[in-house]
Design an enzyme around this catalytic site. Structure first.
Site, PDB file in Angstrom:
ATOM      1  N   ASP A   1      -5.580  -3.990  10.067  1.00  0.00           N
ATOM      2  CA  ASP A   1      -4.321  -3.614  10.701  1.00  0.00           C
ATOM      3  C   ASP A   1      -3.344  -3.010   9.700  1.00  0.00           C
ATOM      4  O   ASP A   1      -3.104  -3.574   8.628  1.00  0.00           O
ATOM      5  CB  ASP A   1      -3.679  -4.838  11.363  1.00  0.00           C
ATOM      6  CG  ASP A   1      -4.536  -5.383  12.494  1.00  0.00           C
ATOM      7  OD1 ASP A   1      -4.363  -4.933  13.624  1.00  0.00           O
ATOM      8  OD2 ASP A   1      -5.390  -6.247  12.217  1.00  0.00           O
TER       9      ASP A   1
ATOM     10  N   ASP B   1      -8.586  -4.625   4.423  1.00  0.00           N
ATOM     11  CA  ASP B   1      -7.876  -5.120   5.592  1.00  0.00           C
ATOM     12  C   ASP B   1      -7.992  -4.072   6.704  1.00  0.00           C
ATOM     13  O   ASP B   1      -8.327  -2.908   6.447  1.00  0.00           O
ATOM     14  CB  ASP B   1      -6.409  -5.347   5.193  1.00  0.00           C
ATOM     15  CG  ASP B   1      -5.531  -5.772   6.343  1.00  0.00           C
ATOM     16  OD1 ASP B   1      -5.936  -6.657   7.117  1.00  0.00           O
ATOM     17  OD2 ASP B   1      -4.427  -5.211   6.486  1.00  0.00           O
TER      18      ASP B   1
END
Length: 293
Positions: free
Chosen positions: A85, A83
């Site tokens: 963020d 991922d």
């Protein structure tokens, strides 16, 4: 045979080591050997027994120590999927972008609930993007330069794995305008993210193309693993929110990084104290083997 790795934020002492051995014993595990102290703050215990029970007992040790329990086989991973963020960068880009529109609190609340798994991700994303309609597109580059800071240890993790021949993929429920430069700066080989609609120099409030949600992240892990002929057992997935849970559960080792409770519970390993270089120690890669710019 399993490995339990203790990674201290600062240093491990003899009391920590003895507490770990006692915890493994309480879990019914048989410790066959242990490594020397690595870089003053990491140690591996090799044991036979129930890995779930071992992890549960070891996590009671406390202090600023992260615990990883995994099979001894397939320890070195050949694919890293992560991922973006709050995982590879320190912020949620949509929240920071909303700040330039003067609506950060409103959007950040929705983001938090989505990451906690309280809201449908796609619905929440469409709703937040709609609130950004009319924002000057120049705010994207400004936000990228001012707010999107690389997470400590990210470059070392990715570049060390690339140097060892591993595939590296950044998958984000955020936006390509952030994911592309972040991937390039950190050293990821490829990236996948959502496309913000733009027209006449402003955001349209809609997304162009399919959404990168939890299902898409899981699909990407499976398809890339298959096309690269890398077994899932040799894949490591990293994330922090509910949107990452399917890929965390699919990968041979799912790592929740400073994560929301649901993601931490679903993952094989939860890193709460250390930076991203902990993911190298988990693979048995000490600091003298790390790649650095």
């Amino acid at each position: 045979m399993f490995i339990a790795t203790l990674i201290a934020k600062e240093s491990l002492n003899e009391r920590d080591i003895q507490s770990a051995l006692a915890s493994l014993n309480e879990a019914g595990a048989t410790t066959t050997r242990q490594s020397d102290l690595i870089d003053g703050r990491v140690i591996d215990f090799f044991f036979d027994g129930d890995p779930v029970a071992a992890r549960a007992h070891l996590e009671k040790i406390g202090g600023q120590i992260d615990i990883a329990v995994q099979p001894e086989s397939n320890r070195i991973k050949k694919l890293l999927i992560s991922d973006m963020d709050s995982t590879m960068i320190t912020v949620e880009c949509i929240d920071e972008l909303a700040d330039y529109a003067g609506i950060k609190p409103q959007i950040a609340e929705i983001t938090e609930r989505a990451m906690q798994g309280e809201l449908d991700f796609a619905e929440a994303l469409h709703g937040r993007v709609a609130l950004l309609k009319g924002l000057d597109s120049a705010a994207i580059q400004q936000c990228l330069g001012e707010r999107a800071k690389t997470m400590p240890g990210a470059e070392t993790l990715v570049q060390t794995m690339v140097g060892s021949g591993a595939a590296t993929i950044l998958v984000s429920g955020g936006f390509t305008k952030f994911a592309k430069p972040v991937a390039q700066a950190i050293g990821f080989e490829s990236f996948h993210a959502n496309v913000l609609g733009e027209e006449d120099g402003a955001l349209t409030g809609i997304l162009d193309g399919p959404i990168v949600d939890s299902a898409r992240k899981d699909e990407l892990l499976q398809s890339i693993s298959q096309s690269a002929d890398i077994p899932l057992a040799l894949c490591m997935a990293v994330g922090d929110g509910a949107n990452d849970i399917p890929m965390l559960q699919r990968a041979g080792l799912g790592v929740a990084y400073h994560a929301k409770p649901k993601a931490a519970q679903a993952a094989d390993v939860a890193i709460n104290h250390n930076d991203l270089t902990a993911l190298l120690y988990i693979q048995g890669i000490s600091a003298d083997q790390w790649s650095r710019k």
